[in-house]
Scaffold this motif. Sequence first.
Motif, short mmCIF file in Angstrom:
data_model
loop_
_atom_site.label_atom_id
_atom_site.label_comp_id
_atom_site.label_asym_id
_atom_site.label_seq_id
_atom_site.Cartn_x
_atom_site.Cartn_y
_atom_site.Cartn_z
N HIS A 1 21.92 -24.83 38.68
CA HIS A 1 23.06 -23.93 38.45
C HIS A 1 22.89 -23.19 37.13
CE1 HIS A 1 24.71 -26.84 41.38
NE2 HIS A 1 25.44 -25.81 41.80
N ASN A 2 22.43 -23.90 36.10
CA ASN A 2 22.21 -23.27 34.80
C ASN A 2 21.07 -22.26 34.85
OD1 ASN A 2 24.29 -24.45 33.34
ND2 ASN A 2 23.07 -26.21 32.74
N LEU A 3 19.99 -22.62 35.55
CA LEU A 3 18.88 -21.68 35.69
C LEU A 3 19.34 -20.41 36.39
CD1 LEU A 3 15.92 -20.79 35.55
CD2 LEU A 3 15.52 -22.07 37.67
N GLY A 4 20.08 -20.56 37.47
CA GLY A 4 20.57 -19.39 38.19
C GLY A 4 21.46 -18.51 37.34
N ALA A 5 22.35 -19.14 36.58
CA ALA A 5 23.25 -18.38 35.71
C ALA A 5 22.48 -17.69 34.59
CB ALA A 5 24.32 -19.30 35.14
N CYS A 6 21.44 -18.35 34.06
CA CYS A 6 20.61 -17.73 33.01
C CYS A 6 19.83 -16.55 33.57
CB CYS A 6 19.66 -18.76 32.41
SG CYS A 6 20.46 -19.99 31.36
N LEU A 7 19.33 -16.66 34.79
CA LEU A 7 18.65 -15.53 35.43
C LEU A 7 19.59 -14.35 35.59
CD1 LEU A 7 16.55 -17.33 38.19
CD2 LEU A 7 15.63 -15.69 36.53
N ARG A 8 20.83 -14.64 35.95
CA ARG A 8 21.81 -13.57 36.12
C ARG A 8 22.09 -12.87 34.80
NH1 ARG A 8 27.60 -14.44 39.25
NH2 ARG A 8 28.20 -12.25 39.37
N SER A 9 22.26 -13.64 33.72
CA SER A 9 22.48 -13.05 32.40
C SER A 9 21.25 -12.27 31.93
CB SER A 9 22.82 -14.14 31.38
OG SER A 9 24.07 -14.73 31.66
N ALA A 10 20.06 -12.82 32.20
CA ALA A 10 18.83 -12.14 31.80
C ALA A 10 18.71 -10.80 32.50
CB ALA A 10 17.62 -13.02 32.12
N ASP A 11 19.03 -10.76 33.78
CA ASP A 11 18.97 -9.52 34.53
C ASP A 11 19.98 -8.52 33.97
OD1 ASP A 11 18.31 -7.68 36.49
OD2 ASP A 11 19.58 -8.59 38.02
N ALA A 12 21.19 -8.98 33.72
CA ALA A 12 22.24 -8.10 33.22
C ALA A 12 21.89 -7.51 31.85
CB ALA A 12 23.56 -8.86 33.14
N ALA A 13 21.17 -8.27 31.04
CA ALA A 13 20.81 -7.82 29.69
C ALA A 13 19.50 -7.03 29.66
CB ALA A 13 20.70 -9.02 28.75
N GLY B 1 17.27 -23.87 24.16
CA GLY B 1 16.93 -25.27 24.39
C GLY B 1 17.83 -25.91 25.42
N ALA B 2 17.44 -27.09 25.85
CA ALA B 2 18.24 -27.84 26.81
C ALA B 2 19.52 -28.34 26.14
CB ALA B 2 17.45 -29.03 27.34
N GLU B 3 20.57 -28.49 26.97
CA GLU B 3 21.81 -29.02 26.43
C GLU B 3 21.59 -30.46 25.94
OE1 GLU B 3 25.41 -28.32 28.79
OE2 GLU B 3 24.19 -26.98 30.01
N GLY B 4 22.17 -30.74 24.80
CA GLY B 4 22.04 -32.09 24.23
C GLY B 4 20.81 -32.22 23.37
N THR B 5 19.61 -32.09 23.93
CA THR B 5 18.38 -32.30 23.17
C THR B 5 17.89 -31.04 22.47
OG1 THR B 5 17.07 -31.87 25.17
CG2 THR B 5 17.62 -34.16 24.69
N GLY B 6 18.28 -29.87 22.96
CA GLY B 6 17.83 -28.62 22.33
C GLY B 6 16.35 -28.37 22.56
N MET B 7 15.77 -27.52 21.74
CA MET B 7 14.35 -27.20 21.86
C MET B 7 13.50 -28.39 21.41
SD MET B 7 14.06 -23.33 20.33
CE MET B 7 14.70 -23.84 18.72
N SER C 1 29.03 -27.23 20.95
CA SER C 1 27.98 -26.51 21.67
C SER C 1 28.56 -25.87 22.92
CB SER C 1 26.83 -27.45 22.07
OG SER C 1 27.29 -28.43 22.99
N LEU C 2 27.80 -24.91 23.47
CA LEU C 2 28.19 -24.23 24.70
C LEU C 2 27.23 -24.63 25.81
CD1 LEU C 2 28.73 -20.61 23.34
CD2 LEU C 2 30.51 -22.25 23.94
N ASN C 3 27.68 -24.49 27.04
CA ASN C 3 26.77 -24.60 28.18
C ASN C 3 25.62 -23.63 27.98
OD1 ASN C 3 26.01 -23.23 30.92
ND2 ASN C 3 26.67 -25.30 31.45
N VAL C 4 24.41 -24.04 28.34
CA VAL C 4 23.23 -23.23 28.04
C VAL C 4 23.29 -21.86 28.69
CG1 VAL C 4 21.82 -24.18 29.93
CG2 VAL C 4 20.70 -23.22 27.91
N SER C 5 23.89 -21.76 29.86
CA SER C 5 23.96 -20.46 30.51
C SER C 5 24.94 -19.54 29.78
CB SER C 5 24.37 -20.60 31.99
OG SER C 5 25.65 -21.16 32.12
N VAL C 6 26.03 -20.10 29.29
CA VAL C 6 26.98 -19.31 28.49
C VAL C 6 26.32 -18.87 27.19
CG1 VAL C 6 29.19 -19.35 27.28
CG2 VAL C 6 28.99 -20.45 29.51
N ALA C 7 25.65 -19.80 26.53
CA ALA C 7 24.98 -19.49 25.26
C ALA C 7 23.91 -18.42 25.45
CB ALA C 7 24.37 -20.76 24.67
#
Length: 248
Positions: A110-122, A199-205, A227-233
């Motif tokens: 779900h996070n990967l999909g949301a990050c792809l959507r933000s990446a496309d939009a930007a 980075g990943a949530e919790g552990t980061g880069m 911290s924020l959800n990685v897709s929001v961040a």
Amino acid sequence: MAKQEIIFGLHAVQSLLKASPQRIQEVWIVRGRQDARVQKVLSAAQAAGIKVLPQDKKSMDSVSADGNHQGVLAYAKEGQSYTENDLYPLIEAIEGDPLIVVLDGVTDPHNLGACLRSADAAGAHALIVPKDNSVGLTEVARKVACGAADNVPLIVVTNLARCLKKMQEQGLWVAGTTGDTDKSIYDVDLTGPRVIVMGAEGTGMRRLTTETCDDLVKIPMLGSVTSLNVSVATGVVLFEVVRQRQAK
């Protein structure tokens, strides 16, 4: 025999019909649904000469990864996959300043999909994930991406730190996000040829990823959450890049 993908969800199927209708072998639509959104998919599929089959909801639930198919799914030939060998020529071919997104250790589709959507939009040109300890382009990730998976190449690399160094050699500057810095995304110049590492949530880069970055930046947190959800961040950081680019 060619591999087959199941693409489900209104946005994902509509995007595939628009971008690569030749990949689609057949479309399933839940029996009895006749609203405008489904009719739009039906019309596009019929215009492309694609077989459309009415199906009961139970059958569609059984073949979609999380059951949330929104009454539409498509069987399609497997889409193009990308490797690190595709990345550097892709960067060289970009007109203007490249914008590359890296997810270091994100395992939730779900996070990967949301990050792809933000990446496309930007307007990002590619999204990179390491081969190990990361999620790939699953059916769920495709659905959440709402079509962005067909627009933003997802590139899997074996050694992320090495990949970052090669992009630096191509003239890209790497900014990693972490809470362990005093630099805000609003204080650092994020324009020019740019790689943004989340980075990943919790552990980061990971350590090697962090050490390879040219800049380390953070999103200012003013409330009680740390911290924020990685897709929001990812969306926040990418649109700060967009803002700075447009300001220039």
